[in-house]
Design an enzyme around this catalytic site. Structure first.
Site, mmCIF file in Angstrom:
data_model
loop_
_atom_site.group_PDB
_atom_site.id
_atom_site.type_symbol
_atom_site.label_atom_id
_atom_site.label_comp_id
_atom_site.label_asym_id
_atom_site.label_seq_id
_atom_site.Cartn_x
_atom_site.Cartn_y
_atom_site.Cartn_z
ATOM 1 N N ARG A 92 58.555 61.309 15.152
ATOM 2 C CA ARG A 92 58.001 62.589 15.094
ATOM 3 C C ARG A 92 56.985 62.895 16.166
ATOM 4 N NH1 ARG A 92 54.964 65.809 10.041
ATOM 5 N NH2 ARG A 92 56.842 66.480 9.807
ATOM 6 N N TYR A 99 47.264 60.852 16.785
ATOM 7 C CA TYR A 99 47.146 59.516 16.471
ATOM 8 C C TYR A 99 47.664 58.327 17.329
ATOM 9 C CZ TYR A 99 46.760 61.468 11.716
ATOM 10 O OH TYR A 99 46.205 62.122 10.768
ATOM 11 N N GLN A 115 57.749 56.603 6.715
ATOM 12 C CA GLN A 115 57.222 56.784 8.308
ATOM 13 C C GLN A 115 55.921 55.961 8.420
ATOM 14 O OE1 GLN A 115 53.958 60.139 8.383
ATOM 15 N NE2 GLN A 115 55.317 61.069 10.124
HETATM 16 C C1 FMN Z 1 48.477 66.922 2.542
HETATM 17 C C2 FMN Z 1 49.061 66.686 3.669
HETATM 18 C C3 FMN Z 1 49.364 65.417 4.285
HETATM 19 C C4 FMN Z 1 50.032 65.418 5.574
HETATM 20 N N1 FMN Z 1 50.025 64.113 5.879
HETATM 21 C C5 FMN Z 1 51.180 63.731 6.861
HETATM 22 C C6 FMN Z 1 51.525 62.429 7.421
HETATM 23 O O1 FMN Z 1 51.075 61.564 6.856
HETATM 24 N N2 FMN Z 1 52.344 62.364 8.233
HETATM 25 C C7 FMN Z 1 52.689 63.572 8.821
HETATM 26 O O2 FMN Z 1 53.666 63.020 9.962
HETATM 27 N N3 FMN Z 1 52.306 64.595 8.907
HETATM 28 C C8 FMN Z 1 51.605 64.864 7.546
HETATM 29 N N4 FMN Z 1 51.181 66.034 7.359
HETATM 30 C C9 FMN Z 1 51.958 67.328 7.906
HETATM 31 C C10 FMN Z 1 53.361 67.645 7.464
HETATM 32 O O3 FMN Z 1 54.199 66.710 7.194
HETATM 33 C C11 FMN Z 1 53.923 69.205 7.967
HETATM 34 O O4 FMN Z 1 54.245 68.819 9.327
HETATM 35 C C12 FMN Z 1 52.725 70.183 7.695
HETATM 36 O O5 FMN Z 1 52.333 70.135 6.642
HETATM 37 C C13 FMN Z 1 53.631 71.337 8.029
HETATM 38 O O6 FMN Z 1 54.555 71.776 6.987
HETATM 39 P P1 FMN Z 1 54.471 72.708 5.788
HETATM 40 O O7 FMN Z 1 53.888 74.044 6.542
HETATM 41 O O8 FMN Z 1 55.981 72.802 4.953
HETATM 42 O O9 FMN Z 1 53.378 72.233 5.032
HETATM 43 C C14 FMN Z 1 50.654 66.380 6.151
HETATM 44 C C15 FMN Z 1 50.404 67.600 5.487
HETATM 45 C C16 FMN Z 1 49.717 68.009 4.393
HETATM 46 C C17 FMN Z 1 49.604 69.265 3.853
#
Ligand code: FMN
Ligand code: FAD
Length: 767
Positions: free
Chosen positions: A622, A574, A493
């Site tokens: 995304r 972003y 990504q």
């Molecule tokens: C610790 C953490 C770091 C994340 N970093 C990113 C990232 O680098 N890029 C991104 O698109 N989303 C990032 N997200 C969002 C996740 O990809 C995801 O969309 C979001 O946590 C919802 O999914 P979940 O309910 O399964 O956690 C991050 C989420 C968490 C918890």
């Protein structure tokens, strides 16, 4: 207590009964505007749970009701000349008229006074003489509407038109009949409630309703038209309406969803439809009315409980139940309102989508109801996933997906997650273990965290990057490990932080600027992310060239690293997202204003990356499908256009996230809460999508995939604590064909054995 119940529907009558049962000294009068036996509607559907509740509350009336319940198991979905039948649904129903007779008899027997043909006026001073006035006067409650502000009433009139008819014919199955007319689709929900009688509700969109000409028809003409449209289901029987006897009731209605913040004021308490409605398509209005009545009677008769405390408990408990049901009702209502989205599905998937529309029934619920039917759906899914090559009967989450020349072994994805653990953008042993371990865990696709295209493009000093050879070598080591030791594909990504850059590590505080060493940031406009963040520079065209070139350079390096796929991060506020959302983009040049303008730069970056990336390897983007800001921000409608625009530039997959595009957002959070956006983009835009957001059980994933709400399912947080999520799911679902690292084979077979034994023991205990 001296109590008046306004309205002799299920709520008013059952409350009167429940009060008298608890304390016969209560003086209770029920006032009903209609004559006895005159009622709208035909049959009502119950669940086993409701029958249990009313049996516990009053075995006498429950026995009479249950003796007369009609039972049926199957659901038939008729569409495009096919009938899809699934079983095991276990419905029970009774005529509304008959149920009210039973409740009236029981109320009289217990000493309740019933007065019919008594129109009650909330302004009448006599209501002050009662200790309590129960406003059980239905969804158009005059007693609630007399002081709407006191109750905080919110009525949402839904889009579709419906008419509630009856028919002197027994439908053996709960029937959904979808018919295409020259003006569009119209459909019926039909179910038996007596040996020879069924409810027959006809529904369509307002546009189709007008185009057919229902708006200009009399009630008789409307019914005749419905008879003609649904003739093949009626076996010559007539459709009937009883709305004619009712005051102020039109044949065709728009369903009003009613919510109230408060359920009482002065001596007036709301009960049943007066306080809340669900939707006829999930048939829970009577259940809610009866359960409200039981709870209210219980708290009002509890020793030592003040009226105020009793009301608090009544509202707290009932409101929670109501909210849960209204949530399911909203999903179901919206499914029918957006039917066009699903009409291109093959009949089997269409039926699956219909059955799972409220999200209360899942894949595994359907397996319990009708294993054979569900296995038919699974076989169908696998066949489609493999261009007809596989005849496998297995959960959809394990089916492969091909994007360009890349095939992922299964549909589970490790969502991108920033780890804030790099130094100078170089991934290290932490990333090696973290990503390697998740790849060994069985997911078909593993995303890297947002990897930044320049030092200034980082969110924090701990973010990974891809702008130099050292980083290429470090990433290559990880990619090689994953490719040698697992079947997982690895997606990089790429992103740029924009105004959300130069902040602390995730666990040191969200989006907070560094204590020292901040670097200048830039964004679409010079709007700070929040009052504590620095004001970014509005990007000049020269900045835009530089950043685009950095994305392209990183994409080329991704080839050297050996990544299988690249994703452009254009979500979450972003840099690229700051162009797309009007909340961050205030530009007046060709990159601001209309959606077309706001997309111009992100699309330019994407197209440049696509040109640099091998044509046999897929790319995704995304996006935030909503800003959670209503019409002020990106709307789910626009998200379809955004997805389509990226697809035109060569995006093979839209990774559908939401929000995080402004600091004050108020997301509507819940299980699988972002999946509806994926569903919309996939089925309105006919694009491949990935759903993400609070999806945490294999059952969620299978339901989403089989219902065609997404093509891939991403899990982030569940993978933080369980890198082996997919392998565990395979053991749980007894799926053996997944790649298991040979080093872990013993553990997997033991887990599968233990889980199977536990399931057998649980089943034996249930018997
Ligand atoms: C610790 C953490 C770091 C994340 N970093 C990113 C990232 O680098 N890029 C991104 O698109 N989303 C990032 N997200 C969002 C996740 O990809 C995801 O969309 C979001 O946590 C919802 O999914 P979940 O309910 O399964 O956690 C991050 C989420 C968490 C918890
Ligand atoms: C098309 C359709 C299908 C439905 N299908 C189902 C189903 O299958 N299962 C299910 O559980 N629910 C179903 N419902 C919902 C169900 O009918 C209601 O949720 C349920 O009846 C609520 O009970 P209630 O007593 O609160 O209100 P109501 O049943 O509406 O009763 C209110 C009563 O108050 C009377 N009244 C109103 N104002 C006054 C006044 N000023 N003075 C005197 N009397 C007054 C009315 O005449 C009425 O008898 C359906 C609803 C619709 C519209």
């Amino acid at each position: 207590m001296r109590i008046a119940c306004i309205g002799g529907g299920p709520a008013g009558l059952y409350f009167a009964i429940s009060m008298k049962l608890r304390d016969p000294s209560h003086e209770i009068e029920v006032f009903e505007r209609n004559a006895p036996g005159v009622t709208f509607g035909w049959g009502v559907v119950f669940s086993d749970q409701t029958v249990e509740n009313i049996t516990r509350n009053d075995p006498v009336s429950a026995r009479t009701i249950t003796d007369e319940l009609a039972h049926w198991d199957d659901i038939d979905v008729h569409i495009r000349g096919e009938t899809i039948t699934s079983g095991g649904h276990g419905f029970i129903g009774i005529g509304r008229k008959r149920m009210l007779e039973i409740l009236q008899d029981r109320a009289r027997e217990l000493g309740v006074t019933l007065t019919f043909e008594a129109e009650c006026d909330p302004a009448d001073p006599k209501w002050r003489d009662y200790d309590l006035v129960i406003a059980s006067d239905g969804l158009n409650s005059r007693f609630r509407n007399a002081t709407p502000e006191a109750f905080g009433v919110d009525v949402d009139v839904r889009k579709n038109k419906f008419v509630w008819l009856g028919i002197n014919k027994a439908f053996e199955a709960f029937t959904f009949a979808f018919e295409e007319t020259e003006h569009g689709w119209i459909w019926a929900h039909a179910y038996r409630f007596a040996p020879d009688f069924s409810t027959f509700i006809v529904e369509c969109s307002e546009e189709v309703w007008r185009a057919i000409g229902f708006d200009a028809m009399s009630q008789e003409e409307s019914i005749a038209k419905c008879e003609q449209l649904f003739a093949k289901y009626l076996d010559g029987h007539k459709l009937e309406s009883n709305a004619a006897h009712l005051r102020g009731s039109a044949a065709w209605l728009n369903f009003p969803r009613v919510k109230c913040v408060r359920w009482s004021t002065g001596n007036v308490i709301l009960l049943g439809d007066a306080a809340h409605t669900a939707h006829f398509s999930i048939g829970s209005g009577t259940k809610l009315a009866l359960e409200d009545a039981i709870k209210l009677a219980e708290v009002l008769n509890r020793d030592g409980l003040s009226l105020e405390a009793a009301m608090d408990e009544y509202v707290a408990e009932r409101n929670l139940e109501v909210l849960k049901l209204q949530n399911s009702a909203r999903n179901s209502t919206e499914w029918f309102e957006t039917l066009d989205r699903y009409l291109h599905f093959e009949p089997l998937q269409f039926a699956y989508s219909l059955l799972t529309r409220s999200q209360r029934i899942s894949h595994e619920n359907l397996r319990l109801r009708d294993r054979e039917w569900l296995e038919g759906v699974e076989r169908w899914f696998w066949k489609r996933a493999t261009d007809g090559k596989s005849n496998k009967t297995a959960p959809p989450m394990f089916a492969p997906l091909k994007l360009r020349e890349m095939t992922v072994e299964n549909r589970i994805t490790v969502s991108p997650m920033a780890m804030y653990s790099a130094v100078d953008g170089v991934p290290n042993d932490f990333h090696f273990v973290h990503l390697g371990e998740r790849a060994l865990g069985g997911a078909g696709l593993v995303f890297t965290e947002m990897t930044c295209v320049s030092p200034e493009g980082r969110i924090s000093p701990g973010c990974t990057g891809l702008w130099n050879d050292e980083q290429v070598a470090a990433w290559k080591r990880i990619v090689d490990f994953v490719h040698i030791n697992s079947k997982a594909k690895l997606c990089l990504q790429l992103g740029h932080s924009g105004a959300k850059g130069s902040t602390k590590l995730g666990w040191e505080g969200n989006d907070l600027p560094l204590d020292d060493g901040n670097w200048p940031v830039m964004s679409a406009s010079d709007l700070a992310w929040s009052p504590v963040n620095q004001v970014p520079r509005a990007m000049t065209r020269a900045d835009m060239d530089d950043v685009r070139d950095q994305f392209v350079a990183a994409t080329r390096m991704a080839i050297d690293c050996g990544f299988d796929m690249v994703e452009l991060h254009a979500a979450h506020g972003y840099l690229l997202s700051s162009f797309i959302t009007p909340l961050q983009n205030r530009r007046t040049d060709e990159y601001g204003g209309s959606l077309e303008n706001r997309l111009r730069y992100p699309l330019e970056v994407f197209a440049a990356m696509r040109a640099a990336w091998p044509s046999d390897r897929p790319m995704s983007v995304r996006i935030s499908a909503t800003d959670w800001a209503g019409e002020d921000g990106v709307t789910p409608d626009e998200a379809v256009e955004i997805g389509e625009a990226f697809a035109r530039e060569g995006a093979d997959l839209i990774d559908v996230s939401a929000g995080q595009t402004w600091a004050e957002q108020q997301p509507v959070y819940g299980r699988m809460f972002q999946t509806p956006f994926s569903d919309r983009i996939r089925n309105e835009g006919r694009l491949a999508t990935m759903a993400v957001g609070n999806i945490y059980e294999p059952d969620h994933a299978n339901s989403i995939l089989a219902a065609g709400r997404a093509d891939l399912v991403a899990l982030a947080r569940p993978h933080l604590v369980d890198p082996m999520w997919t392998l565990r799911a395979a053991a749980q679902l007894d799926y053996r064909d997944i790649h298991i690292p040979p080093q872990y084979l013993n553990g997997m077979s033991q887990l599968a054995r233990n889980l199977k034994r536990e399931a057998e023991m649980a089943a034996a205990l249930r018997v």
